[in-house]
Design an enzyme around this catalytic site. Structure first.
Site, short mmCIF file in Angstrom:
data_model
loop_
_atom_site.label_atom_id
_atom_site.label_comp_id
_atom_site.label_asym_id
_atom_site.label_seq_id
_atom_site.Cartn_x
_atom_site.Cartn_y
_atom_site.Cartn_z
N ASP A 166 -27.21 17.59 36.26
CA ASP A 166 -26.24 18.66 36.02
C ASP A 166 -25.22 18.68 37.15
O ASP A 166 -24.91 19.73 37.71
CB ASP A 166 -26.94 20.01 35.90
CG ASP A 166 -26.00 21.11 35.39
OD1 ASP A 166 -25.00 20.78 34.73
OD2 ASP A 166 -26.27 22.29 35.65
N LEU A 167 -24.68 17.51 37.49
CA LEU A 167 -23.68 17.43 38.55
C LEU A 167 -22.37 18.00 38.05
O LEU A 167 -21.72 17.43 37.18
CB LEU A 167 -23.50 15.98 39.00
CG LEU A 167 -22.57 15.78 40.20
CD1 LEU A 167 -23.13 16.47 41.44
CD2 LEU A 167 -22.36 14.29 40.48
#
Length: 234
Positions: A166-167
């Site tokens: 979930d960058l």
């Protein structure tokens, strides 16, 4: 990492960073009674910020998101202690921290088993005087060297073979010394190879573009190219 066995669970903690009682430190009432709650943030539940004897910390209870989360808020299928989300995030943060990547130091994690499921909590370092990129870019233009260092920090994480699933622009912080930090490693993991790394970068670019549309943040393709220069610098 120290481990404390409970009747129905386990606690893992870093005794160098946690002077408080590991059995009590996951209970927000414990901190409230000592007037050591210093703030909170709303997300998928409440993250509490507390003042420990050694450092300021963020206390988070694991909660599900989406429609399924409305049905089963915070229970997860138990398949082993080392597969609990709290242990895995603690362990991953510890590995990144040891390799010099700017991530919150893991302080303590807990998993409590009930039948076939478990609930979990994590206590980690609060990055002092920091703000996420969306908040900053809503107010100002970032210097080129900051974009460059963002790229370098992401590359450092990738060299540690960590896939940040979930960058996004909310999960990158900048502190008052202009240091770049990566946060929110729940459900992230180490992965061999390099093919997945471009997926992380593509996700990050989408998040910047989304915030341009949503909040009109100060971001353009020139910023992205400088970030990539930093990323590709050995």
């Amino acid at each position: 990492m120290q481990q404390r066995d409970l009747a129905n669970g386990k606690i893992w903690f870093n005794e160098a960073l946690l002077s408080e009682d590991p059995l009590a430190c996951f209970d927000i009432a414990y901190w409230q009674q000592q007037n050591r709650v210093i703030g909170s943030a709303q997300g998928r539940g409440t993250t509490w910020f507390v003042k420990g004897e050694n450092t300021e910390m963020a206390l988070r209870h694991y909660r599900r998101g989406g429609l399924f989360g409305k049905l089963i808020a915070d229970s997860y299928w138990f398949t082993g202690w080392e597969k609990t989300r709290s242990f895995q995030e603690f362990n991953l943060l510890q590995k990144l921290h040891e390799q010099g990547v700017n991530v919150p130091a893991p302080i303590a994690a807990r998993a409590i088993k009930s039948g076939l499921t478990y609930r979990a909590d994590i206590l980690q370092q609060k990055i002092p005087h920091s703000q996420d990129l969306v908040g900053l870019l809503s107010q100002q233009v970032l210097a080129d060297d900051i974009w460059y260092r963002i790229g370098q920090t992401v590359a450092q994480m990738h060299r540690a073979q960590v896939n940040h699933t979930d960058l996004n622009s909310h999960n990158i912080l900048l502190d008052e010394q202009q240091q770049v930090w990566l946060i929110d490693f729940d459900k992230c993991y180490q992965q061999t190879g390099e093919g997945w790394q471009q997926g992380n970068l593509a996700r990050l670019l989408r998040s910047f573009n989304k915030e341009v549309t949503k909040r009109n943040i100060h971001f353009n393709q020139a910023n992205w190219q400088i970030l990539l220069e930093g990323y590709h610098t050995p």
